[in-house]
Scaffold this motif. Structure first.
Motif, PDB file in Angstrom:
ATOM      1  N   ALA A  28       0.807  -1.219   0.000  1.00 31.46           N
ATOM      2  CA  ALA A  28       0.000   0.000   0.000  1.00 31.46           C
ATOM      3  C   ALA A  28       0.838   1.265   0.000  1.00 31.46           C
ATOM      4  N   GLY A  29       2.073   1.198   0.510  1.00 33.37           N
ATOM      5  CA  GLY A  29       2.851   2.414   0.685  1.00 33.37           C
ATOM      6  C   GLY A  29       4.007   2.594  -0.275  1.00 33.37           C
ATOM      7  N   LEU A  30       4.384   1.566  -1.038  1.00 34.15           N
ATOM      8  CA  LEU A  30       5.527   1.657  -1.936  1.00 34.15           C
ATOM      9  C   LEU A  30       5.097   1.486  -3.382  1.00 34.15           C
ATOM     10  N   THR A  31       5.806   2.145  -4.267  1.00 35.26           N
ATOM     11  CA  THR A  31       5.567   1.943  -5.696  1.00 35.26           C
ATOM     12  C   THR A  31       6.250   0.657  -6.143  1.00 35.26           C
ATOM     13  N   ALA A  32       5.893   0.189  -7.326  1.00 38.21           N
ATOM     14  CA  ALA A  32       6.517  -1.032  -7.855  1.00 38.21           C
ATOM     15  C   ALA A  32       8.024  -0.856  -7.985  1.00 38.21           C
ATOM     16  N   VAL A  36      14.288  -5.005  -2.321  1.00 37.33           N
ATOM     17  CA  VAL A  36      14.349  -6.469  -2.196  1.00 37.33           C
ATOM     18  C   VAL A  36      15.646  -6.911  -1.535  1.00 37.33           C
ATOM     19  N   VAL A  37      16.782  -6.475  -2.087  1.00 34.23           N
ATOM     20  CA  VAL A  37      18.075  -6.957  -1.587  1.00 34.23           C
ATOM     21  C   VAL A  37      18.340  -6.516  -0.144  1.00 34.23           C
ATOM     22  N   PRO A  38      18.226  -5.217   0.182  1.00 37.61           N
ATOM     23  CA  PRO A  38      18.523  -4.844   1.575  1.00 37.61           C
ATOM     24  C   PRO A  38      17.595  -5.479   2.600  1.00 37.61           C
ATOM     25  N   LEU A  39      16.305  -5.567   2.280  1.00 35.00           N
ATOM     26  CA  LEU A  39      15.375  -6.158   3.245  1.00 35.00           C
ATOM     27  C   LEU A  39      15.609  -7.659   3.401  1.00 35.00           C
ATOM     28  N   ALA A  40      15.861  -8.345   2.295  1.00 33.19           N
ATOM     29  CA  ALA A  40      16.058  -9.802   2.370  1.00 33.19           C
ATOM     30  C   ALA A  40      17.326 -10.151   3.140  1.00 33.19           C
ATOM     31  N   THR A  63       9.294  -9.764  -0.229  1.00 31.97           N
ATOM     32  CA  THR A  63       8.708 -10.813  -1.065  1.00 31.97           C
ATOM     33  C   THR A  63       7.926 -10.232  -2.239  1.00 31.97           C
ATOM     34  N   LEU A  64       7.332  -9.058  -2.083  1.00 33.49           N
ATOM     35  CA  LEU A  64       6.549  -8.484  -3.176  1.00 33.49           C
ATOM     36  C   LEU A  64       7.431  -8.180  -4.374  1.00 33.49           C
ATOM     37  N   GLY A  65       8.590  -7.566  -4.132  1.00 30.99           N
ATOM     38  CA  GLY A  65       9.501  -7.302  -5.244  1.00 30.99           C
ATOM     39  C   GLY A  65      10.050  -8.580  -5.843  1.00 30.99           C
ATOM     40  N   LEU A  66      10.318  -9.573  -5.001  1.00 31.69           N
ATOM     41  CA  LEU A  66      10.825 -10.846  -5.490  1.00 31.69           C
ATOM     42  C   LEU A  66       9.777 -11.570  -6.327  1.00 31.69           C
ATOM     43  N   ASP A  67       8.510 -11.458  -5.950  1.00 30.44           N
ATOM     44  CA  ASP A  67       7.420 -12.034  -6.747  1.00 30.44           C
ATOM     45  C   ASP A  67       7.455 -11.511  -8.178  1.00 30.44           C
ATOM     46  N   GLN A  68       7.632 -10.190  -8.318  1.00 32.90           N
ATOM     47  CA  GLN A  68       7.634  -9.593  -9.649  1.00 32.90           C
ATOM     48  C   GLN A  68       8.819 -10.083 -10.465  1.00 32.90           C
ATOM     49  N   MET A  69       9.984 -10.134  -9.849  1.00 32.57           N
ATOM     50  CA  MET A  69      11.176 -10.620 -10.550  1.00 32.57           C
ATOM     51  C   MET A  69      10.975 -12.058 -11.013  1.00 32.57           C
ATOM     52  N   TRP A  70      10.344 -12.874 -10.159  1.00 40.31           N
ATOM     53  CA  TRP A  70      10.193 -14.291 -10.475  1.00 40.31           C
ATOM     54  C   TRP A  70       9.194 -14.514 -11.603  1.00 40.31           C
ATOM     55  N   VAL A  71       8.042 -13.853 -11.540  1.00 43.07           N
ATOM     56  CA  VAL A  71       7.032 -14.074 -12.575  1.00 43.07           C
ATOM     57  C   VAL A  71       7.503 -13.531 -13.919  1.00 43.07           C
ATOM     58  N   ASP A  72       8.331 -12.489 -13.911  1.00 42.76           N
ATOM     59  CA  ASP A  72       8.890 -11.980 -15.162  1.00 42.76           C
ATOM     60  C   ASP A  72       9.873 -12.972 -15.782  1.00 42.76           C
TER      61      ASP A  72
END
Length: 423
Positions: A284-288, A295-299, A332-341
């Motif tokens: 809700a608070g971050l853009t794509a 992704v990298v710093p949080l993971a 995980t949200l950013g990783l989801d996008q990388m994976w489905v792409d």
């Protein structure tokens, strides 16, 4: 490399509220809620029922464990089905099978051995259902930001259902017999099947019969043969192995510091609550674009709050550390996008099935290894070591992902935010 699919007409761009404007997603979401609550209630009711029938703590625990043991086998053997047959047909068939198994458990004369077999059957098809549903989200919402938000919502429902469902299930068993609770489980699966059948559109299978009729091993090679997809998949599988260690060892740790059952309950809830809050913040608070950047710093930083275990903290400090570790799950949200792409569309159902199978399996392995280590090493040392290893393994996997990107041929078309060609 897979190309990025454009969202279908009517698919939203924006936050969680806009995802709910898609009629098919509302049906999938409601069906997911019904089936998850049904599974949680079934786990509690079956454990109580088998214990009452046998008087054996071992058999009661085995009933719960059978929800996990067939998962890896079913996900590996059935993965190709997700792409070989139309998604709606697969989802409805899985729901009807689970409803029939739950209904058979309700019958008064059902022997314990048959109950255990039925429990295995439900767990066997669970990864196929989850993988097919996840892949179908890309058909419903497109493979962009809306897909990521849809996946996030389903994950948050699963986390919340476990937190709330076990409490509600316990209350339910104070007014209903275990078989009565199982009847509600059967009704939940039937309701889910009805929602999916009437609320989603029929779409053709992703792969032809010849392409999908491959062996389980060949299917695994097809998904993990690409270096980038393999690195991304391992980023879903391996880091959770280390993050679940404190959850697996919370009871002995709490006992060691003299914390009561109320404190233990709070600690058990801390990481799931943090994970839900983190996903809400990211969705809700971050853009794509920002989600892909964090992704990298949080993971990598996710396991680091658990280093506080090194000083054997009390409940308040530990509660904060577990919440922070859960909040980092927002990556995980950013990783989801990388994976489905990165995954080819014709393999998406199979890949999603294997993804959920591996995630469940590796988490179970992580918990088991943590328990084994704690037999020989103090709990606080085990968790501290897991935090260090988790951060190191995650960093190495991202380094491998970067090398895979450098080794890949440069795409001809314009690139998306995740570095994947859009043509």
């Amino acid at each position: 490399m897979a190309t990025v699919n454009q969202a279908p007409p009517g698919a939203p761009a924006g936050g969680y509220r806009s995802v709910f404007r898609v009629r098919e997603f509302r049906a999938v979401f409601a069906a997911h809620l019904m089936s998850v609550l049904g599974v949680v209630i079934a786990e509690i009711a079956l454990t109580v029922l088998v214990y009452r029938l046998t008087g054996s703590p071992l058999m009661s625990a085995l009933t719960f464990a059978l929800g996990f043991l067939p998962y890896a086998l079913g996900g590996t053997l059935l993965a190709g089905v997700a792409d070989r047959y139309p998604a709606r047909r697969v989802l409805v068939a899985c729901d009807l099978l689970c409803a029939a198994c739950a209904a058979a458990m309700v019958l008064p004369g059902t022997p314990v051995a048959v109950i255990l077999v039925l429990r295995c059957a439900m767990a066997f098809v669970a990864p196929l259902f989850q993988g097919t549903r996840s892949a179908s989200l890309a058909d419903i919402l497109g493979s962009g930001a809306a897909f990521v938000l849809g996946r996030s919502l389903l994950r948050m429902v699963a986390q919340s259902a476990q937190l709330i469902g076990f409490g509600l299930g316990g209350l339910l068993l104070t007014v209903l017999a275990p078989r009565g609770a199982l009847a509600l489980t059967a009704a939940g699966f039937l309701g889910s099947a009805l929602l999916l059948r009437l609320g989603t559109r029929a779409r053709p299978a992703r792969a032809g019969a010849a392409a999908a009729r491959t062996s389980a091993l060949a299917g695994l090679r097809a998904v993990l043969g690409d270096r980038r997809v393999r690195a991304l998949t391992l980023l879903f599988w391996l880091p959770p192995c280390f993050v679940v260690v404190p959850e697996a060892l919370l009871a002995p740790y709490a006992d060691g510091i003299g914390a009561g059952t109320a404190a233990l309950g709070l600690l058990i809830c801390a990481q799931p609550v943090g994970a839900v809050a983190g996903e809400l913040w990211a969705g809700a608070g971050l853009t794509a674009r920002t989600r892909s950047r964090v992704v990298v710093p949080l993971a990598v930083a996710g396991p680091l709050p658990l280093l506080v275990y090194a000083v054997r903290p009390g409940v308040p400090v530990l509660l904060g550390a577990l919440l922070l570790a859960g909040l980092a799950h927002a990556y995980t949200l950013g990783l989801d996008q990388m994976w489905v792409d990165a995954v080819p569309e014709e393999l998406r159902g199979r890949a999603m099935t294997l993804l959920s199978t591996g995630l469940m399996t590796f988490q179970g392995v992580g918990m088991a290894l943590a328990g084994l280590a704690a037999e020989f090493v103090p709990v606080h040392v085990v968790v501290t070591a897991a935090a260090l290893l988790g951060a190191a393994v995650t960093a190495l996997l991202f380094a491998e992902l970067r090398l895979a990107d450098r080794a890949a041929p440069r795409p001809r078309g314009p690139r998306s935010e995740t570095g994947v060609s859009t043509k």
